[in-house]
Write a protein that holds these residues in place. Structure first.
Motif, short mmCIF file in Angstrom:
data_model
loop_
_atom_site.label_atom_id
_atom_site.label_comp_id
_atom_site.label_asym_id
_atom_site.label_seq_id
_atom_site.Cartn_x
_atom_site.Cartn_y
_atom_site.Cartn_z
N GLY A 161 34.96 41.39 25.37
CA GLY A 161 34.38 41.84 26.63
C GLY A 161 35.40 41.87 27.76
N ILE A 162 36.25 40.84 27.82
CA ILE A 162 37.29 40.79 28.86
C ILE A 162 38.28 41.92 28.66
N TYR A 163 38.66 42.18 27.41
CA TYR A 163 39.60 43.27 27.14
C TYR A 163 39.01 44.61 27.57
N LEU A 164 37.74 44.86 27.23
CA LEU A 164 37.10 46.12 27.60
C LEU A 164 37.01 46.26 29.11
N ALA A 165 36.74 45.15 29.80
CA ALA A 165 36.68 45.18 31.26
C ALA A 165 38.05 45.53 31.85
N SER A 166 39.11 45.06 31.20
CA SER A 166 40.46 45.32 31.70
C SER A 166 40.83 46.79 31.59
N ARG A 167 40.22 47.50 30.64
CA ARG A 167 40.56 48.91 30.45
C ARG A 167 39.96 49.80 31.54
N ARG A 168 39.04 49.26 32.32
CA ARG A 168 38.44 50.06 33.41
C ARG A 168 39.47 50.36 34.49
N LYS A 169 40.42 49.46 34.67
CA LYS A 169 41.50 49.69 35.64
C LYS A 169 42.78 49.10 35.05
N PRO A 170 43.41 49.82 34.13
CA PRO A 170 44.60 49.28 33.46
C PRO A 170 45.79 49.16 34.40
N VAL A 171 46.64 48.18 34.12
CA VAL A 171 47.88 47.99 34.86
C VAL A 171 49.02 48.24 33.88
N THR A 172 49.86 49.21 34.18
CA THR A 172 50.93 49.62 33.27
C THR A 172 52.29 49.22 33.84
N PRO A 173 53.35 49.29 33.02
CA PRO A 173 54.69 49.03 33.55
C PRO A 173 55.05 49.94 34.72
N ASP A 174 54.63 51.20 34.65
CA ASP A 174 54.95 52.14 35.74
C ASP A 174 54.28 51.73 37.05
N SER A 175 53.03 51.29 36.96
CA SER A 175 52.32 50.90 38.19
C SER A 175 52.91 49.63 38.78
N VAL A 176 53.46 48.76 37.93
CA VAL A 176 54.12 47.55 38.43
C VAL A 176 55.38 47.92 39.22
N VAL A 177 56.17 48.84 38.66
CA VAL A 177 57.43 49.24 39.30
C VAL A 177 57.17 50.05 40.55
N ASN A 178 56.23 51.00 40.48
CA ASN A 178 56.00 51.91 41.59
C ASN A 178 55.02 51.38 42.62
N ASP A 179 54.44 50.19 42.33
CA ASP A 179 53.49 49.55 43.25
C ASP A 179 52.31 50.46 43.57
N GLU A 180 51.77 51.09 42.52
CA GLU A 180 50.65 52.00 42.72
C GLU A 180 49.35 51.27 43.01
N LEU A 181 49.30 49.99 42.67
CA LEU A 181 48.09 49.22 42.91
C LEU A 181 48.15 48.57 44.28
N SER A 182 47.03 48.53 44.97
CA SER A 182 46.97 47.72 46.19
C SER A 182 46.58 46.31 45.81
N LEU A 183 46.71 45.39 46.76
CA LEU A 183 46.36 44.00 46.46
C LEU A 183 44.86 43.82 46.33
N GLU A 184 44.09 44.65 47.03
CA GLU A 184 42.65 44.44 47.03
C GLU A 184 42.00 44.52 45.67
N PRO A 185 42.29 45.57 44.83
CA PRO A 185 41.67 45.62 43.51
C PRO A 185 42.01 44.41 42.65
N LEU A 186 43.20 43.81 42.88
CA LEU A 186 43.60 42.69 42.05
C LEU A 186 42.69 41.49 42.26
N LYS A 187 42.01 41.44 43.40
CA LYS A 187 41.12 40.33 43.66
C LYS A 187 39.94 40.33 42.70
N VAL A 188 39.56 41.55 42.29
CA VAL A 188 38.33 41.64 41.50
C VAL A 188 38.55 42.20 40.12
N ALA A 189 39.30 43.30 40.00
CA ALA A 189 39.27 44.02 38.74
C ALA A 189 40.61 44.29 38.10
N ALA A 190 41.70 43.76 38.63
CA ALA A 190 43.00 44.09 38.03
C ALA A 190 43.19 43.33 36.76
#
Length: 376
Positions: A347-376
């Motif tokens: 269930g946790i793995y499936l939930a993580s696929r709703r908003k995946p974090v990839t190597p590219d998003s880590v480097v390019n900082d495509e994610l804001s801090l706010e989603p990480l509070k709940v769904a990253a």
């Protein structure tokens, strides 16, 4: 359940925990190097996984602390160890889902303590050893690493303020690669040993090894391999938090944070202190931010991290206690705990696929801090 079969189940579960430890804690070694561009993400995790494996062979002192110091091996069974591991894995996955760098080590300790306490009573837990080898290092290690990194960062900027920026940048790029390697090596010497200790504890409780025995060679190899594989998969959610969400990092800060963390972890491994590499590295990164400019630190993120640190041991203990109360009832109980654990993990793995974090998003900082509070 037949004892040899139960032991095999516990060993596999311990290696599964070791795998989650690897991808949960990848960020400890590589977040700053990735954030500053010193290493590409895939190269970083490959390098870290190899050095984690090498580090697993350098010492067994922490493994002995786990197998013979935290709980009374004469008062527990393999089923109790299995329940504790389930508690640790569930907490690891939950904190990974929300991108919080909590302690895999404390999740393991909490799961074991809760499972042992509910099955055999408080007397089966060596609270003196828990305080000496776990709680005191948990408080002291991030503070020490942070102070060292803060002083090192401040001195570095003072000493290089008139130097050529390109030369300084190139020098610290190389330094970061070396220091990241040291942290990976240190992580292998400390965290891989925790799984070795758990497997050794299981073999002792099953009568396959004498009390106070050290880990056999096959245990060292399997634990080192499992954490290396987990590391290679990369904990991109937590890498984003440590590399981008805690403080802005450049070369001198990253070098200071990694070097201070490696020194603290390697020293503690030699002394047999089963500290949290997450706490140490996070303290180093915070110290690096404070050494440059205090306003760089994202205190809201730091606060969530500290809250996770405080909750880790008791939360894992509660899950371990519940799992132990069920698993101790026999074969059916072990099967139920295993089934529920697999369902929760899926269930946790499936939930993580709703908003995946990839190597590219880590480097390019495509994610804001706010989603990480709940769904990253």
């Amino acid at each position: 359940m037949d004892v040899p079969l139960l032991v095999a189940v516990v060993v596999l579960t311990a290696l599964a925990f070791d795998f989650t430890n690897g991808f949960h804690d990848t960020a400890n070694a590589m977040a700053t190097s990735i954030a500053t561009g010193a290493l590409r993400p895939r190269v970083a995790v490959a390098m870290s996984s190899v050095l984690n494996l090498v580090g697993a062979f350098l010492s067994v002192e922490v493994a002995k602390t786990i197998s013979g110091g935290i709980v009374d091996d004469l008062k527990i069974t393999p089923a109790v160890v299995f329940a504790g591991l389930v508690g640790a894995i569930v907490w690891n996955l939950l904190t990974w889902l929300v991108g919080l760098p909590s302690s895999s080590s404390h999740a393991l300790f909490g799961g074991l303590i809760g499972a042992t306490w509910i099955a055999s009573g408080a007397s089966a837990v060596h609270f003196g050893k828990v305080i000496e080898k776990v709680l005191i290092p948990a408080v002291a290690s991030p503070v020490i690493a942070g102070l060292i990194a803060m002083a090192a960062t401040y001195l570095t900027y003072r000493l290089t303020r008139t130097a050529d920026r390109k030369v300084v940048s190139s020098g610290f790029r190389i330094g970061q690669i070396v220091s990241a390697g040291l942290v990976s090596l240190a992580h292998g010497t400390n965290d891989a040993q925790k799984t070795m200790g758990v497997i050794t504890l299981t073999l002792i409780t099953a009568g396959a090894l004498p009390s106070n025995a050290g880990p056999p060679v096959w245990v060292i190899i399997s634990a080192g391999t499992a954490i290396a594989l987990g590391t290679y998969f990369g904990g991109w959610r937590i890498t984003h938090t440590l590399g981008k969400g805690l403080t802005t990092i450049d070369g001198p800060q990253g070098f200071a944070a990694q070097t201070s963390a490696a020194a603290v972890i390697l020293t503690s491994s030699h002394l047999g202190f089963a500290l949290s590499t997450t706490h140490v590295v996070s303290g180093g990164i915070l110290g690096g931010g404070l050494g440059r400019r205090a306003s760089n630190v994202q205190w809201s993120t730091a606060g969530r991290m500290v809250l996770a640190w405080v909750l880790t041991l008791p939360a894992a203990a509660v899950v371990g206690a519940i799992a132990s109360s069920i698993a101790s009832r026999g074969t059916a109980g072990v099967i139920v705990v295993a089934a529920v654990g697999i369902i929760v993990a899926a269930g946790i793995y499936l939930a993580s696929r709703r908003k995946p974090v990839t190597p590219d998003s880590v480097v390019n900082d495509e994610l804001s801090l706010e989603p990480l509070k709940v769904a990253a």
